[in-house]
Design a protein around this motif. Structure first.
Motif, PDB file in Angstrom:
ATOM      1  N   PHE A   1       2.187  -9.217  -1.301  1.00  0.00           N
ATOM      2  CA  PHE A   1       3.235  -8.833  -0.368  1.00  0.00           C
ATOM      3  C   PHE A   1       2.646  -7.966   0.735  1.00  0.00           C
ATOM      4  O   PHE A   1       1.564  -7.382   0.597  1.00  0.00           O
ATOM      5  CB  PHE A   1       4.354  -8.090  -1.105  1.00  0.00           C
ATOM      6  N   SER A   2       3.383  -7.877   1.816  1.00  0.00           N
ATOM      7  CA  SER A   2       2.949  -7.040   2.933  1.00  0.00           C
ATOM      8  C   SER A   2       2.984  -5.576   2.512  1.00  0.00           C
ATOM      9  O   SER A   2       3.664  -5.215   1.542  1.00  0.00           O
ATOM     10  CB  SER A   2       3.871  -7.266   4.130  1.00  0.00           C
ATOM     11  N   PRO A   3       2.245  -4.693   3.216  1.00  0.00           N
ATOM     12  CA  PRO A   3       2.209  -3.280   2.809  1.00  0.00           C
ATOM     13  C   PRO A   3       3.590  -2.637   2.723  1.00  0.00           C
ATOM     14  O   PRO A   3       3.828  -1.795   1.855  1.00  0.00           O
ATOM     15  CB  PRO A   3       1.348  -2.630   3.901  1.00  0.00           C
ATOM     16  N   ASP A   4       4.524  -3.027   3.619  1.00  0.00           N
ATOM     17  CA  ASP A   4       5.859  -2.444   3.569  1.00  0.00           C
ATOM     18  C   ASP A   4       6.802  -3.229   2.651  1.00  0.00           C
ATOM     19  O   ASP A   4       7.995  -2.921   2.577  1.00  0.00           O
ATOM     20  CB  ASP A   4       6.457  -2.345   4.971  1.00  0.00           C
ATOM     21  N   GLU A   5       6.281  -4.292   2.004  1.00  0.00           N
ATOM     22  CA  GLU A   5       7.012  -5.078   1.009  1.00  0.00           C
ATOM     23  C   GLU A   5       8.232  -5.778   1.594  1.00  0.00           C
ATOM     24  O   GLU A   5       9.200  -6.066   0.886  1.00  0.00           O
ATOM     25  CB  GLU A   5       7.440  -4.207  -0.179  1.00  0.00           C
ATOM     26  N   THR A   6       8.196  -6.128   2.862  1.00  0.00           N
ATOM     27  CA  THR A   6       9.332  -6.806   3.489  1.00  0.00           C
ATOM     28  C   THR A   6       9.116  -8.312   3.590  1.00  0.00           C
ATOM     29  O   THR A   6      10.037  -9.035   3.982  1.00  0.00           O
ATOM     30  CB  THR A   6       9.578  -6.243   4.893  1.00  0.00           C
ATOM     31  N   ARG A   7       7.920  -8.805   3.253  1.00  0.00           N
ATOM     32  CA  ARG A   7       7.667 -10.242   3.312  1.00  0.00           C
ATOM     33  C   ARG A   7       6.554 -10.605   2.331  1.00  0.00           C
ATOM     34  O   ARG A   7       5.783  -9.731   1.885  1.00  0.00           O
ATOM     35  CB  ARG A   7       7.266 -10.665   4.726  1.00  0.00           C
ATOM     36  N   ILE A   8       6.493 -11.890   1.994  1.00  0.00           N
ATOM     37  CA  ILE A   8       5.429 -12.407   1.135  1.00  0.00           C
ATOM     38  C   ILE A   8       4.226 -12.728   1.999  1.00  0.00           C
ATOM     39  O   ILE A   8       4.327 -13.496   2.966  1.00  0.00           O
ATOM     40  CB  ILE A   8       5.900 -13.663   0.373  1.00  0.00           C
TER      41      ILE A   8
ATOM     42  N   SER B   1      13.960  -9.333   4.489  1.00  0.00           N
ATOM     43  CA  SER B   1      13.197  -8.083   4.513  1.00  0.00           C
ATOM     44  C   SER B   1      13.981  -6.931   3.887  1.00  0.00           C
ATOM     45  O   SER B   1      13.390  -5.918   3.509  1.00  0.00           O
ATOM     46  CB  SER B   1      12.807  -7.730   5.949  1.00  0.00           C
ATOM     47  N   ARG B   2      15.301  -7.058   3.788  1.00  0.00           N
ATOM     48  CA  ARG B   2      16.106  -6.044   3.107  1.00  0.00           C
ATOM     49  C   ARG B   2      16.200  -6.321   1.605  1.00  0.00           C
ATOM     50  O   ARG B   2      16.200  -5.393   0.787  1.00  0.00           O
ATOM     51  CB  ARG B   2      17.515  -5.988   3.703  1.00  0.00           C
ATOM     52  N   LEU B   3      16.265  -7.585   1.222  1.00  0.00           N
ATOM     53  CA  LEU B   3      16.438  -7.933  -0.182  1.00  0.00           C
ATOM     54  C   LEU B   3      15.135  -7.836  -0.967  1.00  0.00           C
ATOM     55  O   LEU B   3      15.118  -7.384  -2.124  1.00  0.00           O
ATOM     56  CB  LEU B   3      17.019  -9.342  -0.302  1.00  0.00           C
ATOM     57  N   LEU B   4      14.016  -8.241  -0.360  1.00  0.00           N
ATOM     58  CA  LEU B   4      12.746  -8.300  -1.078  1.00  0.00           C
ATOM     59  C   LEU B   4      12.316  -6.938  -1.627  1.00  0.00           C
ATOM     60  O   LEU B   4      11.923  -6.832  -2.794  1.00  0.00           O
ATOM     61  CB  LEU B   4      11.659  -8.897  -0.169  1.00  0.00           C
TER      62      LEU B   4
ATOM     63  N   GLU C   1      14.120  -4.474  -2.584  1.00  0.00           N
ATOM     64  CA  GLU C   1      15.001  -4.153  -3.706  1.00  0.00           C
ATOM     65  C   GLU C   1      14.557  -4.885  -4.968  1.00  0.00           C
ATOM     66  O   GLU C   1      14.495  -4.302  -6.058  1.00  0.00           O
ATOM     67  CB  GLU C   1      16.438  -4.540  -3.357  1.00  0.00           C
ATOM     68  N   VAL C   2      14.234  -6.169  -4.837  1.00  0.00           N
ATOM     69  CA  VAL C   2      13.806  -6.954  -5.996  1.00  0.00           C
ATOM     70  C   VAL C   2      12.506  -6.404  -6.570  1.00  0.00           C
ATOM     71  O   VAL C   2      12.365  -6.215  -7.784  1.00  0.00           O
ATOM     72  CB  VAL C   2      13.649  -8.438  -5.601  1.00  0.00           C
ATOM     73  N   LEU C   3      11.544  -6.135  -5.703  1.00  0.00           N
ATOM     74  CA  LEU C   3      10.256  -5.625  -6.190  1.00  0.00           C
ATOM     75  C   LEU C   3      10.421  -4.261  -6.837  1.00  0.00           C
ATOM     76  O   LEU C   3       9.749  -3.948  -7.830  1.00  0.00           O
ATOM     77  CB  LEU C   3       9.270  -5.545  -5.018  1.00  0.00           C
ATOM     78  N   ARG C   4      11.296  -3.450  -6.304  1.00  0.00           N
ATOM     79  CA  ARG C   4      11.522  -2.119  -6.860  1.00  0.00           C
ATOM     80  C   ARG C   4      12.174  -2.196  -8.237  1.00  0.00           C
ATOM     81  O   ARG C   4      11.730  -1.559  -9.188  1.00  0.00           O
ATOM     82  CB  ARG C   4      12.391  -1.325  -5.880  1.00  0.00           C
ATOM     83  N   GLU C   5      13.207  -3.006  -8.387  1.00  0.00           N
ATOM     84  CA  GLU C   5      13.923  -3.104  -9.657  1.00  0.00           C
ATOM     85  C   GLU C   5      13.103  -3.826 -10.721  1.00  0.00           C
ATOM     86  O   GLU C   5      13.245  -3.562 -11.915  1.00  0.00           O
ATOM     87  CB  GLU C   5      15.252  -3.829  -9.451  1.00  0.00           C
ATOM     88  N   ALA C   6      12.250  -4.750 -10.288  1.00  0.00           N
ATOM     89  CA  ALA C   6      11.423  -5.495 -11.246  1.00  0.00           C
ATOM     90  C   ALA C   6      10.116  -4.787 -11.561  1.00  0.00           C
ATOM     91  O   ALA C   6       9.305  -5.306 -12.329  1.00  0.00           O
ATOM     92  CB  ALA C   6      11.130  -6.892 -10.699  1.00  0.00           C
ATOM     93  N   ALA C   7       9.888  -3.602 -10.996  1.00  0.00           N
ATOM     94  CA  ALA C   7       8.667  -2.816 -11.244  1.00  0.00           C
ATOM     95  C   ALA C   7       7.411  -3.593 -10.886  1.00  0.00           C
ATOM     96  O   ALA C   7       6.420  -3.584 -11.607  1.00  0.00           O
ATOM     97  CB  ALA C   7       8.614  -2.337 -12.693  1.00  0.00           C
ATOM     98  N   ILE C   8       7.450  -4.272  -9.748  1.00  0.00           N
ATOM     99  CA  ILE C   8       6.287  -4.988  -9.224  1.00  0.00           C
ATOM    100  C   ILE C   8       5.697  -4.160  -8.081  1.00  0.00           C
ATOM    101  O   ILE C   8       6.426  -3.555  -7.296  1.00  0.00           O
ATOM    102  CB  ILE C   8       6.692  -6.386  -8.726  1.00  0.00           C
ATOM    103  N   ASN C   9       4.362  -4.116  -8.008  1.00  0.00           N
ATOM    104  CA  ASN C   9       3.669  -3.347  -6.959  1.00  0.00           C
ATOM    105  C   ASN C   9       3.945  -1.851  -7.068  1.00  0.00           C
ATOM    106  O   ASN C   9       3.990  -1.144  -6.057  1.00  0.00           O
ATOM    107  CB  ASN C   9       4.074  -3.833  -5.563  1.00  0.00           C
ATOM    108  N   VAL C  10       4.130  -1.344  -8.281  1.00  0.00           N
ATOM    109  CA  VAL C  10       4.474   0.075  -8.450  1.00  0.00           C
ATOM    110  C   VAL C  10       3.358   0.992  -7.952  1.00  0.00           C
ATOM    111  O   VAL C  10       3.637   1.944  -7.206  1.00  0.00           O
ATOM    112  CB  VAL C  10       4.832   0.371  -9.914  1.00  0.00           C
ATOM    113  N   PRO C  11       2.090   0.796  -8.315  1.00  0.00           N
ATOM    114  CA  PRO C  11       1.049   1.732  -7.833  1.00  0.00           C
ATOM    115  C   PRO C  11       0.974   1.789  -6.311  1.00  0.00           C
ATOM    116  O   PRO C  11       0.870   2.885  -5.729  1.00  0.00           O
ATOM    117  CB  PRO C  11      -0.246   1.168  -8.442  1.00  0.00           C
ATOM    118  N   GLU C  12       1.030   0.604  -5.658  1.00  0.00           N
ATOM    119  CA  GLU C  12       0.943   0.598  -4.204  1.00  0.00           C
ATOM    120  C   GLU C  12       2.162   1.289  -3.581  1.00  0.00           C
ATOM    121  O   GLU C  12       2.037   2.032  -2.595  1.00  0.00           O
ATOM    122  CB  GLU C  12       0.834  -0.840  -3.680  1.00  0.00           C
TER     123      GLU C  12
END
Length: 861
Positions: A504-511, A565-568, A570-581
């Protein structure tokens, strides 16, 4: 003759590859046990014995698990010779056409009659790949060999039966040795006389109560036996030498403690399992090594029981030396076989035991139930993957074509949430995918996606308004990543699915990147709209987007980009993906408060915990630690396990301020699970400063489970009973007094006794706290333990007078008498004050028989 006989018993020959495979995998367990034993060289013998026992039992379990568990194929090594030999025989039997060389060149090895059709009209194989990707030798212009050869023709059929016969002979020899030894021990038991002496039986009962041995124990006296021997699993028996009646009371006591330690630890059972493992793997020297070290550490562990019971090491070593010297003498010419029974002393192992007994630096603690459970879990985590692992490449076997397998469900059978619409045939995206993407990776990812979909029954198609629910499942490994995500809040439902590794992009708004063959889908449904975006990887590394709104295909324009870019995030945050970054990025922007603000937006407690744990990996100030602890206590109050894990990760350096410690105390009070709270207290206690220990002791008072509270006190006794800190000692015994279980309280008090040698205050508090014991038997065990551990001395009458006074409040006349007799037999009636108090306590006994026994014991000593 031998080859013909074994050829009819294929089960024996077929077991050889399994045994060889198990021996190689078991070698890994033995090596791990050896490393563990080396790392535990400064720990107790019980922990090292557990490591070796785990290796032996795991080694024995591998052959059965190999047959029961599904294969985990990871062909890292070339095919082994024994695997090729095993695979050769069935290859000729299962394919008559190949065996006879009658393959028809005009026939294809893939049946197309039952192959489903793709949407483009091409035939699809049962694996979901196009026919163009699966071709036979005939279709490629290759002519099949009219006389094919198989691997069976290259093997030597006489070797396997011979090896099987040698292995079976070794198994029978080891089992016969075990059977003979068992018969010999049984003969010694049958020839022996049952001990009915009251002194022996009374001492046995007291020690059994003290050590927690609940199984009935039989005492036998064997003729011409040199050393005591323990035998039996369900109904254990102790065989004593013929001259055992002439032993001193001290020798009787430590002999029974040693043998009861075998019974309590189920050493007879582990010894039997070790012998069975030796029989099956008699050809493996590592198994013999592990069984030997297991036997050595077992005796050391039982010696530790004796020394913890109060026996002086020099006295114990001298008595053992005398026993060893008697082995082989005319009156002691019988000894139980080491592989069939548990003998107290043997010449071959005596030197190492002497050094261990006399070494004051060794740790002599026993394993707790928690440690035993952890050992079992570790063994399972090591043994199960090892047993399922297939590291060797499987040999190719020529077989005749079989009936077509049932094809995987076509894409049209998938739920609507996974139906991805891509550009029409002939579009650039489709052309690029078809031209550059290999069929196999796409097929593999699609199969994984279908499996994930089949296991998930949640989607926004069936959500109910005004209902909050969260369903998140995520699986990530080196080969694939699968995510199913459905969260409903009121009138809104958010849904996501991901198959394949994504970046994902650094700001997690796109793949930014998606693995070949992977895809992703994001959807949001409300009362007014239903939007969805599907993303697939194109062969050149680019991504193809398909957008839908209210069931219709729409352009992937700026509006849909902004929505995604608003939904992505949220999904990554709730699914605990990319937590360290994510944590590193937000902390760099706004510090710990910004990360806490981000965590507050998360609904899933599991995802909250993952973010808290990542945040706590970096150093932080006391103020930040207070903020983290306070917010975690509020966020994770519904999940004791998550809150416990977060508190355990708090940096010790950040808990020094009163505010931070108050926050920790508040968080501990919110942990509802007794086990989770106890685990947290045990993690925080080691090397903590006095103020922190006082806070933990206060928190331990509210632990609901008496057993968990007792485990905490026993494991941290060394922290609280350090000489010179009366406040810590008082806190320890105050928490002990809150124990509801009389047995647990007695165990804690007995574990605190060794610290009484350095502080008489500890001994007095043990006696004072014992007044809270509801069971008269538990009180007796505690007071007699004080005597046996030499905490009562003739020159210090204060503790002895306190014990005598404590007996007056005990309900059982027999238990009171046993305590008084113990005082008399250990010559503790040295002063007139003690003798007067002793006489008054004896005369106060309700039973005339107990009164007479006590006075007679005092008269003799």
């Amino acid at each position: 003759m031998l080859s013909q006989f074994l050829a009819t018993h294929l089960s024996i020959q077929g077991a050889l590859p399994v045994l060889i495979d198990a021996a190689l995998k078991g070698a890994i367990l033995v090596l791990i046990a050896a490393v563990a034993a080396y790392l535990l060289k400064n720990r107790s013998a019980a922990s090292r014995h557990a490591a070796w026992t785990a290796a032996v039992i795991g080694h024995l379990a591998i052959p059965a698990l190999v047959l029961l568990l599904p294969a985990w194929k990871m062909p890292l090594l070339p095919a082994a010779s024994w695997i090729r030999a095993e695979a050769a025989a069935p290859s000729t039997a299962s394919s008559p056409e190949v065996a006879s060389g009658s393959v028809d060149p005009g026939k294809s090895t893939t049946s197309s009659a039952s192959s489903p059709k793709n949407t483009d009209g091409n035939t699809t194989s049962p694996l979901g790949m196009s026919k163009g990707a699966i071709t036979t030798g005939v279709e490629n212009g290759m002519t099949p060999n009219p006389h094919p050869t198989t691997t069976a023709g290259t093997t030597r059929p006489g070797i396997i039966p011979i090896v099987a016969a040698i292995w079976l002979a070794g198994v029978l020899l080891v089992l016969l040795r075990l059977a003979f030894g068992t018969w010999r021990v049984g003969q010694l038991a049958r020839d022996g006389a049952r001990v009915e002496d009251g002194v022996w039986l009374s001492l046995t009962q007291r020690l059994a109560n003290r050590l927690g041995v609940t199984r009935p124990l039989i005492l036998l006296r064997g003729e011409r036996l040199a050393v005591p021997v323990t035998w039996g699993i369900v109904y254990p028996a102790v065989l004593l030498p013929q001259d055992s009646d002439s032993w001193s009371e001290e020798r009787r006591r430590f002999v029974l403690v040693h043998e009861m330690a075998h019974v309590k630890r189920f050493d007879a059972l582990t010894q039997l399992l070790a012998q069975i493992s030796l029989a099956v793997f008699w050809f493996d020297p590592l198994v013999w090594l592990a069984a030997h070290r297991m036997r050595v550490e077992r005796e050391h562990a039982c010696d530790d029981y004796v020394l913890r019971d109060g026996t002086a090491p020099s006295l114990y070593a001298g008595e053992l030396l005398e026993m060893v010297r008697s082995i082989g003498m005319p009156r002691h010419d019988s000894a139980a076989p080491a592989f069939a029974a548990l003998a107290m002393a043997r010449r071959s192992e005596f030197e190492g035991r002497m050094l261990a007994i006399l070494d004051p630096r060794l740790d002599r603690h026993t394993l707790t139930r928690r440690s035993t459970l952890m050992t079992a879990v570790i063994v399972a985590l090591l043994t199960l993957p090892l047993a399922a692992l297939r590291p060797f490449q499987q040999p190719e076997i020529a077989t005749a074509p079989t009936a077509a397998a049932a094809p995987i469900a076509p894409a049209s059978d998938l739920p609507g949430m996974f139906k991805i619409s891509i550009s029409d045939v002939g579009s650039p995206a489709t052309s690029a995918t078809s031209a550059t993407s290999p069929a196999a990776p796409i097929s593999a990812v699609t199969a994984a996606a279908r499996k994930a979909v089949a296991q998930s029954a949640w989607s926004c198609d069936s959500y109910t308004q005004s209902r909050n629910s969260t369903h998140i499942s995520s699986h990530i490994d080196s080969d694939n990543q699968i995510l199913n995500y459905v969260v409903t809040t009121g009138s809104r439902c958010a849904e996501a699915a991901l198959v394949g590794h994504a970046k994902f992009s650094p700001d997690e708004t796109r793949i930014a990147q998606l693995s070949p063959g992977g895809f992703a889908r994001f959807r949001e449904r409300t009362e007014t709209f239903d939007r969805a975006v599907s993303v697939t990887a194109v062969g050149d590394g680019s991504l193809s987007y398909t957008a839908m709104a209210n069931g219709r295909t729409v352009p992937f324009d700026e509006t849909m980009v902004a929505w995604l870019s608003r939904l992505l995030p949220e999904v990554l945050r709730e699914a605990a993906i990319n937590v360290p970054e994510r944590v590193a990025r937000i902390r760099g922007q706004g510090g710990v408060p910004a990360v806490l603000q981000e965590i507050a937006r998360i609904r899933s407690t599991g995802a909250k915990r993952a973010h808290y744990e990542e945040l706590l990996k970096a150093p932080m100030s006391s103020d930040d630690a207070e903020r983290v602890t306070t917010q975690a206590a509020q966020d994770l109050v519904g999940s004791s396990g998550d809150l416990s894990a977060v508190i355990q990760k708090l940096p010790r350096s950040s808990m020094r301020s009163p505010q931070a410690r108050q926050a920790v105390a508040g968080a501990l009070s919110r942990i509802q699970s007794s086990g989770d709270k106890t685990n947290t207290l045990q993690v925080l206690a080691p090397n903590a400063d006095p103020e922190m220990l006082l806070m933990l002791a206060k928190a331990a008072e509210s632990v609901p489970s008496s057993g968990d509270k007792a485990n905490f006190l026993i494991s941290t006794a060394s922290e609280y009973l350090t000489p010179g800190n009366e406040a810590l000692r008082n806190a320890f015994f105050k928490t002990t007094s809150t124990l509801q279980s009389s047995g647990d309280m007695a165990n804690v008090l007995i574990s605190a006794m060794p610290y009484g040698h350095a502080s008489s205050g500890t001994t007095m508090q043990v006696i004072e706290t014992s007044k809270g014991l509801a069971s008269s038997g538990d009180a007796m065990n505690v007071l007699i333990s004080l005597v046996s551990q030499r905490l009562l001395q003739p020159r210090n009458s204060r503790e002895t007078l306190a014990v005598i006074e404590r007996t007056l409040t005990m309900a059982s006349s027999g238990d009171r008498a046993n305590v008084l007799i113990s005082l008399a037999t250990n010559n503790l009636l040295s002063s007139s004050d003690v003798r007067d108090a002793f006489t008054r306590a004896a005369m106060a006994l309700p039973s005339e028989g107990d009164r007479a026994n006590v006075l007679a014991s005092a008269a003799r000593h």
